[in-house]
Design a protein around this motif. Structure first.
Motif, PDB file in Angstrom:
ATOM      1  N   ARG A 139      14.122  59.420  52.628  1.00 21.62           N
ATOM      2  CA  ARG A 139      14.047  59.054  54.040  1.00 21.62           C
ATOM      3  C   ARG A 139      14.236  60.299  54.896  1.00 21.62           C
ATOM      4  O   ARG A 139      15.091  61.131  54.581  1.00 21.62           O
ATOM      5  N   PRO A 140      13.472  60.440  55.976  1.00 18.93           N
ATOM      6  CA  PRO A 140      13.620  61.622  56.849  1.00 18.93           C
ATOM      7  C   PRO A 140      15.047  61.792  57.379  1.00 18.93           C
ATOM      8  O   PRO A 140      15.529  62.912  57.530  1.00 18.93           O
ATOM      9  N   GLU A 141      15.737  60.677  57.620  1.00 16.54           N
ATOM     10  CA  GLU A 141      17.103  60.741  58.163  1.00 16.54           C
ATOM     11  C   GLU A 141      18.153  60.939  57.075  1.00 16.54           C
ATOM     12  O   GLU A 141      19.340  61.039  57.354  1.00 16.54           O
ATOM     13  N   GLY A 142      17.729  60.997  55.836  1.00 16.60           N
ATOM     14  CA  GLY A 142      18.644  61.166  54.708  1.00 16.60           C
ATOM     15  C   GLY A 142      18.698  59.913  53.862  1.00 16.60           C
ATOM     16  O   GLY A 142      18.379  58.818  54.321  1.00 16.60           O
TER      17      GLY A 142
END
Length: 163
Positions: A139-142
């Motif tokens: 996920r881009p947000e972690g």
């Protein structure tokens, strides 16, 4: 006892996924840990066999792009009675190149190496001997999204490399 094989490009999140999901419970085997060692394949196989013989679960944190790369590892797992599990990492070339560009020192590999792996990468199949397969997307947000891998839906779930 599990033998877990990671499958995906450099920079696809394999080592981060190991640290998040398996570091406390599985032996970590990666050829990246001994970049200058001779006979790295033999060493990897020996370490896997030794850990499984002790009853330890193992994660093989390498790109494992080809059936031919995975077959001897799957055979070791089967011989030792391990459940063989594959995690297929979403391998969008541009994203992996960008992640790699942010690495420093030995963690960074050449862009050429990523392109070579991209061209070689073939998605796994249960026919290879896996007991379970999963698709992993960073996920881009972690963190990561993990879904069961289903035969035949690779193009929907993973950006498939050119065959």
């Amino acid at each position: 006892m599990d033998l877990v094989l990671f499958i995906g490009l450099q920079g696809s999140g394999k080592s981060s996924f190991f640290r998040e999901r398996f570091a406390a419970t599985h032996v970590h085997v990666s050829k990246d840990l001994w970049p200058n060692a001779r006979k790295r394949e033999a060493r990897q196989r020996r370490l896997i066999a030794e850990a499984l013989a002790r009853g330890d679960s193992v994660v093989v944190d390498n790109t494992n792009p080809l059936v031919e790369d995975r077959a001897p590892l799957i055979a070791i797992g089967q011989e030792r009675g391990a459940r063989v599990v594959g995690y297929v990492f979403e391998s969008d070339l541009e994203t992996c190149l960008a992640r790699n560009a942010g690495r420093v020192g030995r963690a960074r590999v050449s862009d050429k190496a990523i392109h070579i792996t991209y061209r070689k990468l073939r998605w796994p199949s249960y026919a290879e001997g896996f007991n379970a397969l999963f698709h992993v997307r960073a996920r881009p947000e972690g963190g990561f999204d993990v879904r069961e891998w289903r035969e035949g839906d690779e193009s929907e779930r993973v950006r498939r490399p050119d065959a």
